[in-house]
Scaffold this motif. Structure first.
Motif, mmCIF file in Angstrom:
data_model
loop_
_atom_site.group_PDB
_atom_site.id
_atom_site.type_symbol
_atom_site.label_atom_id
_atom_site.label_comp_id
_atom_site.label_asym_id
_atom_site.label_seq_id
_atom_site.Cartn_x
_atom_site.Cartn_y
_atom_site.Cartn_z
ATOM 1 N N LYS A 5 0.815 -1.216 0.000
ATOM 2 C CA LYS A 5 0.000 0.000 0.000
ATOM 3 C C LYS A 5 0.846 1.264 0.000
ATOM 4 O O LYS A 5 0.480 2.257 -0.620
ATOM 5 N N ASN A 6 1.988 1.226 0.684
ATOM 6 C CA ASN A 6 2.843 2.416 0.734
ATOM 7 C C ASN A 6 3.403 2.754 -0.648
ATOM 8 O O ASN A 6 3.447 3.929 -1.033
ATOM 9 N N GLU A 7 3.831 1.734 -1.391
ATOM 10 C CA GLU A 7 4.347 1.970 -2.743
ATOM 11 C C GLU A 7 3.244 2.495 -3.660
ATOM 12 O O GLU A 7 3.473 3.388 -4.460
ATOM 13 N N VAL A 8 2.063 1.921 -3.537
ATOM 14 C CA VAL A 8 0.923 2.391 -4.334
ATOM 15 C C VAL A 8 0.652 3.859 -4.022
ATOM 16 O O VAL A 8 0.464 4.673 -4.926
ATOM 17 N N GLY A 9 0.664 4.219 -2.756
ATOM 18 C CA GLY A 9 0.417 5.602 -2.356
ATOM 19 C C GLY A 9 1.457 6.556 -2.894
ATOM 20 O O GLY A 9 1.127 7.632 -3.403
ATOM 21 N N LYS A 10 2.737 6.176 -2.814
ATOM 22 C CA LYS A 10 3.806 7.036 -3.324
ATOM 23 C C LYS A 10 3.662 7.260 -4.830
ATOM 24 O O LYS A 10 3.782 8.395 -5.318
ATOM 25 N N LEU A 11 3.395 6.183 -5.565
ATOM 26 C CA LEU A 11 3.271 6.303 -7.014
ATOM 27 C C LEU A 11 2.016 7.085 -7.395
ATOM 28 O O LEU A 11 2.039 7.883 -8.344
ATOM 29 N N TYR A 12 0.929 6.876 -6.669
ATOM 30 C CA TYR A 12 -0.317 7.594 -6.958
ATOM 31 C C TYR A 12 -0.146 9.089 -6.737
ATOM 32 O O TYR A 12 -0.574 9.904 -7.562
ATOM 33 N N ILE A 13 0.511 9.458 -5.662
ATOM 34 C CA ILE A 13 0.702 10.875 -5.347
ATOM 35 C C ILE A 13 1.662 11.535 -6.338
ATOM 36 O O ILE A 13 1.554 12.729 -6.606
ATOM 37 N N THR A 14 2.587 10.757 -6.928
ATOM 38 C CA THR A 14 3.502 11.330 -7.908
ATOM 39 C C THR A 14 2.908 11.387 -9.310
ATOM 40 O O THR A 14 3.582 11.803 -10.251
ATOM 41 N N GLY A 15 1.640 10.952 -9.480
ATOM 42 C CA GLY A 15 0.954 11.167 -10.743
ATOM 43 C C GLY A 15 0.771 9.948 -11.613
ATOM 44 O O GLY A 15 0.310 10.066 -12.745
ATOM 45 N N ARG A 33 -6.516 -0.351 -8.185
ATOM 46 C CA ARG A 33 -7.660 0.580 -8.167
ATOM 47 C C ARG A 33 -8.392 0.531 -6.832
ATOM 48 O O ARG A 33 -8.760 1.560 -6.266
ATOM 49 N N LYS A 34 -8.618 -0.671 -6.331
ATOM 50 C CA LYS A 34 -9.316 -0.824 -5.061
ATOM 51 C C LYS A 34 -8.482 -0.254 -3.913
ATOM 52 O O LYS A 34 -9.006 0.401 -3.009
ATOM 53 N N CYS A 35 -7.159 -0.448 -3.953
ATOM 54 C CA CYS A 35 -6.275 0.099 -2.917
ATOM 55 C C CYS A 35 -6.321 1.626 -2.927
ATOM 56 O O CYS A 35 -6.406 2.258 -1.878
ATOM 57 N N ILE A 36 -6.304 2.209 -4.110
ATOM 58 C CA ILE A 36 -6.382 3.673 -4.227
ATOM 59 C C ILE A 36 -7.732 4.163 -3.715
ATOM 60 O O ILE A 36 -7.813 5.139 -2.969
ATOM 61 N N GLN A 37 -8.792 3.466 -4.098
ATOM 62 C CA GLN A 37 -10.136 3.868 -3.682
ATOM 63 C C GLN A 37 -10.281 3.812 -2.162
ATOM 64 O O GLN A 37 -10.850 4.716 -1.554
ATOM 65 N N ARG A 38 -9.743 2.783 -1.547
ATOM 66 C CA ARG A 38 -9.904 2.608 -0.100
ATOM 67 C C ARG A 38 -8.966 3.497 0.722
ATOM 68 O O ARG A 38 -9.332 3.957 1.795
ATOM 69 N N ASN A 39 -7.748 3.702 0.231
ATOM 70 C CA ASN A 39 -6.727 4.325 1.064
ATOM 71 C C ASN A 39 -6.280 5.719 0.629
ATOM 72 O O ASN A 39 -5.788 6.483 1.451
ATOM 73 N N TYR A 40 -6.408 6.048 -0.657
ATOM 74 C CA TYR A 40 -5.776 7.279 -1.143
ATOM 75 C C TYR A 40 -6.707 8.179 -1.938
ATOM 76 O O TYR A 40 -6.246 9.084 -2.627
ATOM 77 N N SER A 41 -7.999 7.983 -1.852
ATOM 78 C CA SER A 41 -8.916 8.829 -2.625
ATOM 79 C C SER A 41 -8.884 10.281 -2.162
ATOM 80 O O SER A 41 -9.166 11.194 -2.939
ATOM 81 N N HIS A 42 -8.505 10.532 -0.916
ATOM 82 C CA HIS A 42 -8.425 11.908 -0.417
ATOM 83 C C HIS A 42 -7.216 12.659 -0.983
ATOM 84 O O HIS A 42 -7.110 13.869 -0.818
ATOM 85 N N PHE A 43 -6.301 11.955 -1.685
ATOM 86 C CA PHE A 43 -5.154 12.597 -2.329
ATOM 87 C C PHE A 43 -5.409 12.871 -3.810
ATOM 88 O O PHE A 43 -4.488 13.123 -4.571
ATOM 89 N N ARG A 44 -6.655 12.837 -4.221
ATOM 90 C CA ARG A 44 -6.986 12.983 -5.640
ATOM 91 C C ARG A 44 -6.469 14.307 -6.228
ATOM 92 O O ARG A 44 -5.943 14.336 -7.343
ATOM 93 N N ASN A 45 -6.590 15.404 -5.501
ATOM 94 C CA ASN A 45 -6.124 16.704 -6.012
ATOM 95 C C ASN A 45 -4.608 16.709 -6.211
ATOM 96 O O ASN A 45 -4.112 17.229 -7.213
ATOM 97 N N ARG A 46 -3.879 16.152 -5.255
ATOM 98 C CA ARG A 46 -2.420 16.071 -5.389
ATOM 99 C C ARG A 46 -2.034 15.184 -6.567
ATOM 100 O O ARG A 46 -1.095 15.483 -7.298
ATOM 101 N N HIS A 47 -2.798 14.098 -6.747
ATOM 102 C CA HIS A 47 -2.551 13.198 -7.875
ATOM 103 C C HIS A 47 -2.769 13.928 -9.202
ATOM 104 O O HIS A 47 -1.934 13.830 -10.111
ATOM 105 N N GLN A 48 -3.867 14.666 -9.320
ATOM 106 C CA GLN A 48 -4.164 15.394 -10.556
ATOM 107 C C GLN A 48 -3.094 16.442 -10.860
ATOM 108 O O GLN A 48 -2.682 16.609 -12.012
ATOM 109 N N GLU A 49 -2.634 17.138 -9.838
ATOM 110 C CA GLU A 49 -1.588 18.147 -10.018
ATOM 111 C C GLU A 49 -0.274 17.502 -10.465
ATOM 112 O O GLU A 49 0.378 17.984 -11.393
#
Length: 116
Positions: A5-15, A33-49
């Protein structure tokens, strides 16, 4: 297979999107997709940027690379690493075993399709 999950989060936040993350981590895309939905959906704005920044940097790199020689000229000068498909498109022959740089043109579309 366990997903980090930590690697998924780092990669998701970096775009990176779910498909790219699944390829990098060699896991199922639906699991990512499910990991992002459950754990990192609140970082969506940072991901988009971060995604916009990555796309802009890739666009700038491609612009700089193509300033000096166009894709068509590169393909004409390096015909030995390309193969021609039945529809006239010229594609990079990756079966040769060479290592290609990121700015090597992968495809040159046939300009005269349907003009025969």
């Amino acid at each position: 297979m366990c997903i980090n999950k930590n690697e998924v989060g780092k990669l998701y936040i970096t775009g990176y999107d779910a498909r790219q993350i699944s390829e990098i981590l060699c896991v199922n895309v639906e699991s990512v997709r499910k990991c992002i939905q459950r754990n990192y959906s609140h970082f969506r704005n940072r991901h988009q940027e971060a995604l916009r920044e990555r796309k802009d940097s890739i666009k700038a790199i491609n612009y700089e690379c193509n300033r000096f020689i166009s894709d068509k000229s590169f393909v004409q000068k390096n015909r030995s690493i390309y193969k021609t498909k039945e529809n006239g498109d010229i594609v990079l022959n990756e079966d040769l075993g060479y290592i290609f740089t990121a700015d090597t043109p992968r495809r040159l579309n046939n300009e005269f399709k349907g003009c025969y």
